[in-house]
Scaffold this motif. Structure first.
Motif, PDB file in Angstrom:
ATOM      1  N   LYS A   1       8.003  -7.824   8.328  1.00  0.00           N
ATOM      2  CA  LYS A   1       8.123  -8.727   9.469  1.00  0.00           C
ATOM      3  C   LYS A   1       7.164  -8.314  10.580  1.00  0.00           C
ATOM      4  CE  LYS A   1      12.959 -10.120   8.772  1.00  0.00           C
ATOM      5  NZ  LYS A   1      14.337 -10.039   9.311  1.00  0.00           N
ATOM      6  N   GLU A   2       7.051  -6.994  10.807  1.00  0.00           N
ATOM      7  CA  GLU A   2       6.146  -6.499  11.841  1.00  0.00           C
ATOM      8  C   GLU A   2       4.702  -6.848  11.514  1.00  0.00           C
ATOM      9  OE1 GLU A   2       6.844  -2.346  12.084  1.00  0.00           O
ATOM     10  OE2 GLU A   2       8.796  -2.541  13.072  1.00  0.00           O
ATOM     11  N   ILE A   3       4.338  -6.686  10.224  1.00  0.00           N
ATOM     12  CA  ILE A   3       2.962  -6.994   9.806  1.00  0.00           C
ATOM     13  C   ILE A   3       2.667  -8.474  10.005  1.00  0.00           C
ATOM     14  CG2 ILE A   3       1.423  -7.157   7.803  1.00  0.00           C
ATOM     15  CD1 ILE A   3       2.687  -4.549   6.796  1.00  0.00           C
ATOM     16  N   ARG A   4       3.628  -9.327   9.621  1.00  0.00           N
ATOM     17  CA  ARG A   4       3.430 -10.773   9.809  1.00  0.00           C
ATOM     18  C   ARG A   4       3.273 -11.105  11.282  1.00  0.00           C
ATOM     19  NH1 ARG A   4       7.436 -11.486   5.664  1.00  0.00           N
ATOM     20  NH2 ARG A   4       9.027 -11.932   7.253  1.00  0.00           N
ATOM     21  N   LYS A   5       4.083 -10.459  12.131  1.00  0.00           N
ATOM     22  CA  LYS A   5       3.999 -10.699  13.560  1.00  0.00           C
ATOM     23  C   LYS A   5       2.668 -10.205  14.121  1.00  0.00           C
ATOM     24  CE  LYS A   5       5.605 -11.960  17.576  1.00  0.00           C
ATOM     25  NZ  LYS A   5       5.764 -13.379  17.902  1.00  0.00           N
ATOM     26  N   GLU A   6       2.217  -9.046  13.634  1.00  0.00           N
ATOM     27  CA  GLU A   6       0.945  -8.493  14.114  1.00  0.00           C
ATOM     28  C   GLU A   6      -0.223  -9.380  13.694  1.00  0.00           C
ATOM     29  OE1 GLU A   6       0.798  -4.489  12.743  1.00  0.00           O
ATOM     30  OE2 GLU A   6       2.392  -3.807  14.085  1.00  0.00           O
ATOM     31  N   ILE A   7      -0.173  -9.886  12.470  1.00  0.00           N
ATOM     32  CA  ILE A   7      -1.224 -10.805  12.012  1.00  0.00           C
ATOM     33  C   ILE A   7      -1.236 -12.061  12.868  1.00  0.00           C
ATOM     34  CG2 ILE A   7      -1.933 -12.311  10.116  1.00  0.00           C
ATOM     35  CD1 ILE A   7      -0.966 -10.121   8.193  1.00  0.00           C
ATOM     36  N   GLU A   8      -0.028 -12.537  13.196  1.00  0.00           N
ATOM     37  CA  GLU A   8       0.087 -13.716  14.064  1.00  0.00           C
ATOM     38  C   GLU A   8      -0.505 -13.433  15.441  1.00  0.00           C
ATOM     39  OE1 GLU A   8       3.713 -15.977  16.372  1.00  0.00           O
ATOM     40  OE2 GLU A   8       4.079 -15.325  14.306  1.00  0.00           O
ATOM     41  N   ASN A   9      -0.199 -12.251  15.984  1.00  0.00           N
ATOM     42  CA  ASN A   9      -0.725 -11.882  17.300  1.00  0.00           C
ATOM     43  C   ASN A   9      -2.241 -11.744  17.286  1.00  0.00           C
ATOM     44  OD1 ASN A   9       1.832 -11.823  18.434  1.00  0.00           O
ATOM     45  ND2 ASN A   9       2.131  -9.651  18.030  1.00  0.00           N
ATOM     46  N   ILE A  10      -2.760 -11.075  16.254  1.00  0.00           N
ATOM     47  CA  ILE A  10      -4.212 -10.898  16.138  1.00  0.00           C
ATOM     48  C   ILE A  10      -4.898 -12.247  16.019  1.00  0.00           C
ATOM     49  CG2 ILE A  10      -6.048 -10.023  14.642  1.00  0.00           C
ATOM     50  CD1 ILE A  10      -4.209  -7.658  13.969  1.00  0.00           C
ATOM     51  N   SER A  11      -4.313 -13.125  15.188  1.00  0.00           N
ATOM     52  CA  SER A  11      -4.895 -14.463  15.016  1.00  0.00           C
ATOM     53  C   SER A  11      -4.933 -15.215  16.336  1.00  0.00           C
ATOM     54  CB  SER A  11      -4.082 -15.255  13.985  1.00  0.00           C
ATOM     55  OG  SER A  11      -4.105 -14.606  12.733  1.00  0.00           O
ATOM     56  N   HIS A  12      -3.841 -15.112  17.107  1.00  0.00           N
ATOM     57  CA  HIS A  12      -3.783 -15.792  18.403  1.00  0.00           C
ATOM     58  C   HIS A  12      -4.826 -15.225  19.354  1.00  0.00           C
ATOM     59  CE1 HIS A  12      -2.411 -16.288  22.564  1.00  0.00           C
ATOM     60  NE2 HIS A  12      -1.918 -17.440  22.171  1.00  0.00           N
ATOM     61  N   ASP A  13      -4.905 -13.883  19.410  1.00  0.00           N
ATOM     62  CA  ASP A  13      -5.829 -13.240  20.346  1.00  0.00           C
ATOM     63  C   ASP A  13      -7.290 -13.534  20.019  1.00  0.00           C
ATOM     64  OD1 ASP A  13      -3.722 -12.166  21.726  1.00  0.00           O
ATOM     65  OD2 ASP A  13      -3.740 -10.263  20.655  1.00  0.00           O
ATOM     66  N   LEU A  14      -7.599 -13.709  18.745  1.00  0.00           N
ATOM     67  CA  LEU A  14      -8.974 -14.035  18.355  1.00  0.00           C
ATOM     68  C   LEU A  14      -9.247 -15.527  18.507  1.00  0.00           C
ATOM     69  CD1 LEU A  14      -9.364 -11.841  15.130  1.00  0.00           C
ATOM     70  CD2 LEU A  14     -10.310 -11.378  17.396  1.00  0.00           C
ATOM     71  N   ARG A  15      -8.244 -16.336  18.197  1.00  0.00           N
ATOM     72  CA  ARG A  15      -8.437 -17.790  18.230  1.00  0.00           C
ATOM     73  C   ARG A  15      -8.643 -18.310  19.647  1.00  0.00           C
ATOM     74  NH1 ARG A  15      -4.265 -18.962  15.533  1.00  0.00           N
ATOM     75  NH2 ARG A  15      -2.872 -19.505  17.271  1.00  0.00           N
ATOM     76  N   THR A  16      -7.937 -17.724  20.622  1.00  0.00           N
ATOM     77  CA  THR A  16      -8.008 -18.220  21.996  1.00  0.00           C
ATOM     78  C   THR A  16      -9.425 -18.188  22.568  1.00  0.00           C
ATOM     79  OG1 THR A  16      -5.711 -17.605  22.406  1.00  0.00           O
ATOM     80  CG2 THR A  16      -7.097 -17.936  24.330  1.00  0.00           C
ATOM     81  N   PRO A  17     -10.114 -17.024  22.555  1.00  0.00           N
ATOM     82  CA  PRO A  17     -11.493 -17.024  23.084  1.00  0.00           C
ATOM     83  C   PRO A  17     -12.450 -17.828  22.216  1.00  0.00           C
ATOM     84  CG  PRO A  17     -10.959 -14.881  22.137  1.00  0.00           C
ATOM     85  CD  PRO A  17      -9.689 -15.654  22.174  1.00  0.00           C
ATOM     86  N   LEU A  18     -12.217 -17.827  20.899  1.00  0.00           N
ATOM     87  CA  LEU A  18     -13.098 -18.604  20.023  1.00  0.00           C
ATOM     88  C   LEU A  18     -12.987 -20.096  20.317  1.00  0.00           C
ATOM     89  CD1 LEU A  18     -12.757 -16.852  16.539  1.00  0.00           C
ATOM     90  CD2 LEU A  18     -14.853 -17.142  17.873  1.00  0.00           C
ATOM     91  N   THR A  19     -11.775 -20.578  20.543  1.00  0.00           N
ATOM     92  CA  THR A  19     -11.575 -21.990  20.876  1.00  0.00           C
ATOM     93  C   THR A  19     -12.300 -22.346  22.167  1.00  0.00           C
ATOM     94  OG1 THR A  19      -9.406 -21.964  19.801  1.00  0.00           O
ATOM     95  CG2 THR A  19      -9.837 -23.751  21.354  1.00  0.00           C
ATOM     96  N   SER A  20     -12.211 -21.424  23.144  1.00  0.00           N
ATOM     97  CA  SER A  20     -12.889 -21.645  24.424  1.00  0.00           C
ATOM     98  C   SER A  20     -14.400 -21.699  24.234  1.00  0.00           C
ATOM     99  CB  SER A  20     -12.519 -20.534  25.409  1.00  0.00           C
ATOM    100  OG  SER A  20     -13.227 -20.675  26.623  1.00  0.00           O
ATOM    101  N   ILE A  21     -14.932 -20.762  23.464  1.00  0.00           N
ATOM    102  CA  ILE A  21     -16.383 -20.713  23.221  1.00  0.00           C
ATOM    103  C   ILE A  21     -16.854 -21.994  22.537  1.00  0.00           C
ATOM    104  CG2 ILE A  21     -18.180 -19.561  21.861  1.00  0.00           C
ATOM    105  CD1 ILE A  21     -16.623 -16.921  22.372  1.00  0.00           C
ATOM    106  N   LEU A  22     -16.128 -22.422  21.500  1.00  0.00           N
ATOM    107  CA  LEU A  22     -16.509 -23.634  20.776  1.00  0.00           C
ATOM    108  C   LEU A  22     -16.430 -24.864  21.684  1.00  0.00           C
ATOM    109  CD1 LEU A  22     -14.682 -22.961  17.372  1.00  0.00           C
ATOM    110  CD2 LEU A  22     -17.155 -22.960  17.782  1.00  0.00           C
ATOM    111  N   GLY A  23     -15.439 -24.883  22.564  1.00  0.00           N
ATOM    112  CA  GLY A  23     -15.301 -26.008  23.483  1.00  0.00           C
ATOM    113  C   GLY A  23     -16.486 -26.121  24.418  1.00  0.00           C
ATOM    114  N   TYR A  24     -16.913 -25.010  24.996  1.00  0.00           N
ATOM    115  CA  TYR A  24     -18.044 -25.045  25.926  1.00  0.00           C
ATOM    116  C   TYR A  24     -19.360 -25.297  25.201  1.00  0.00           C
ATOM    117  CZ  TYR A  24     -15.204 -23.731  29.915  1.00  0.00           C
ATOM    118  OH  TYR A  24     -14.284 -23.750  30.920  1.00  0.00           O
ATOM    119  N   LEU A  25     -19.462 -24.865  23.930  1.00  0.00           N
ATOM    120  CA  LEU A  25     -20.661 -25.171  23.151  1.00  0.00           C
ATOM    121  C   LEU A  25     -20.772 -26.676  22.922  1.00  0.00           C
ATOM    122  CD1 LEU A  25     -20.706 -22.284  20.490  1.00  0.00           C
ATOM    123  CD2 LEU A  25     -22.366 -22.681  22.325  1.00  0.00           C
TER     124      LEU A  25
END
Length: 306
Positions: free
Chosen positions: A81-105
């Motif tokens: 459960k911890e690993i799944r949660k950590e993967i979810e957190n990592i995905s969120h933390d990486l996706r947020t700035p990437l979404t912003s970068i793609l939006g401004y591009l």
């Protein structure tokens, strides 16, 4: 002759009955063991109604094995459960700035965009990219620290001077939040053997935490004895409680469960691992909304007075 037959028959009947009862116990125990093994997380144990001591000893051994298996299964489930949660957190933390970068591009692809707006968007993209790079670096450092593969460049550092420099680097941040800073450092040098880059990471993460939670006051002080030097960081933190402090060094732990800010929840985890792997000690406590971190390092041998 009849008496002899009776004498021979009685033991035969007894042992037959015992064999039948033990066989029944074994059959029932086998069925129970199969059922328990399939649902090992259930708190069940094998029992004996027959009272045979040898069979009871056997069941004791089996039950100990079941207890150990149950503990391991529960640990495995929790870790999964911890690993799944950590993967979810990592995905969120990486996706947020990437979404912003793609939006401004996408904005930059607009032919009608003005040069001033283009420069602003490029500046934002750069900031988001740097933040993303730093985030990936934190994940990488954490993996190396937990695997004891982080390479330290240990040298002699005046911790008194270093702490003063770190505070100055964050001076503008303290001013923006109107946080009063009190500095009570030593009037002498205090050398410790640490990695300078790791030490900077430690205090950067700690001071960012201070700026995040402090509202009006922050104090940093140093205490030195014959063998150690202790750095104490104290600030108000009325949004934190004892439960938060108990988990403050946990990976991805954040007071804000929505993870809406730019923090990854790994800064203090990394700080703790860096301190400990440089033979230091870090502690945290909260008392009446006052948060206190203390870091202790062993003084350089040249500085120790016996």
């Amino acid at each position: 002759m009849i008496w002899i037959l009776l004498i021979l028959l009685i033991p035969s009947v007894y042992f037959s009955a015992r064999f039948f009862l033990i066989s029944k116990e074994i059959k029932e125990a086998t069925g129970d063991l199969k059922e328990i093994s399939e649902n090992i997380e259930l708190n069940r144990r094998l029992t004996s109604l027959d009272g045979d001591k040898n069979f009871e000893k056997f069941l004791i051994v089996v039950n100990k094995y079941l207890e150990e298996s149950q503990r391991e299964k529960i640990k495995y489930i929790r870790r999964e459960k911890e690993i799944r949660k950590e993967i979810e957190n990592i995905s969120h933390d990486l996706r947020t700035p990437l979404t912003s970068i793609l939006g401004y591009l996408e904005f930059l692809e607009n032919e009608d965009i003005r040069e001033k707006e283009k420069a602003e968007y490029l500046a934002i993209i750069k900031r988001r990219s740097i933040g993303l790079y730093n985030l990936v670096q934190i994940f990488y450092d954490l993996s190396r620290l937990e695997a004891n593969e982080y390479k330290f460049n240990i040298e002699k550092v005046d911790i008194n001077k270093a702490v003063r420099e770190y505070i100055l680097l964050f001076y503008n941040d303290f001013e923006k939040k109107n946080i009063e800073v009190e500095v009570a450092l030593l009037n002498e040098e205090a050398f410790v053997e640490v990695d300078k880059n790791a030490l900077e990471r430690i205090f950067t993460n700690l001071l960012e935490n201070v700026i995040k939670y402090a509202n009006y006051k922050f104090k940093v002080s140093l205490e030195k004895n014959n063998n150690n030097v202790k750095i104490i960081l104290v600030n108000d933190a009325n949004t934190l409680d004892e439960n938060d402090v108990e988990h403050i060094f946990d990976r991805f732990y954040m007071k804000d469960s929505s993870r809406s800010n730019s923090s990854s929840g790994l800064g203090l985890t990394v700080a703790k691992l860096l301190v400990e792997q440089m033979n230091g000690e870090i502690k945290v406590d909260i008392n009446k909304d006052i948060l206190c971190f203390s870091i202790t390092f062993i003084l350089n041998n040249d500085e120790v007075n016996y």
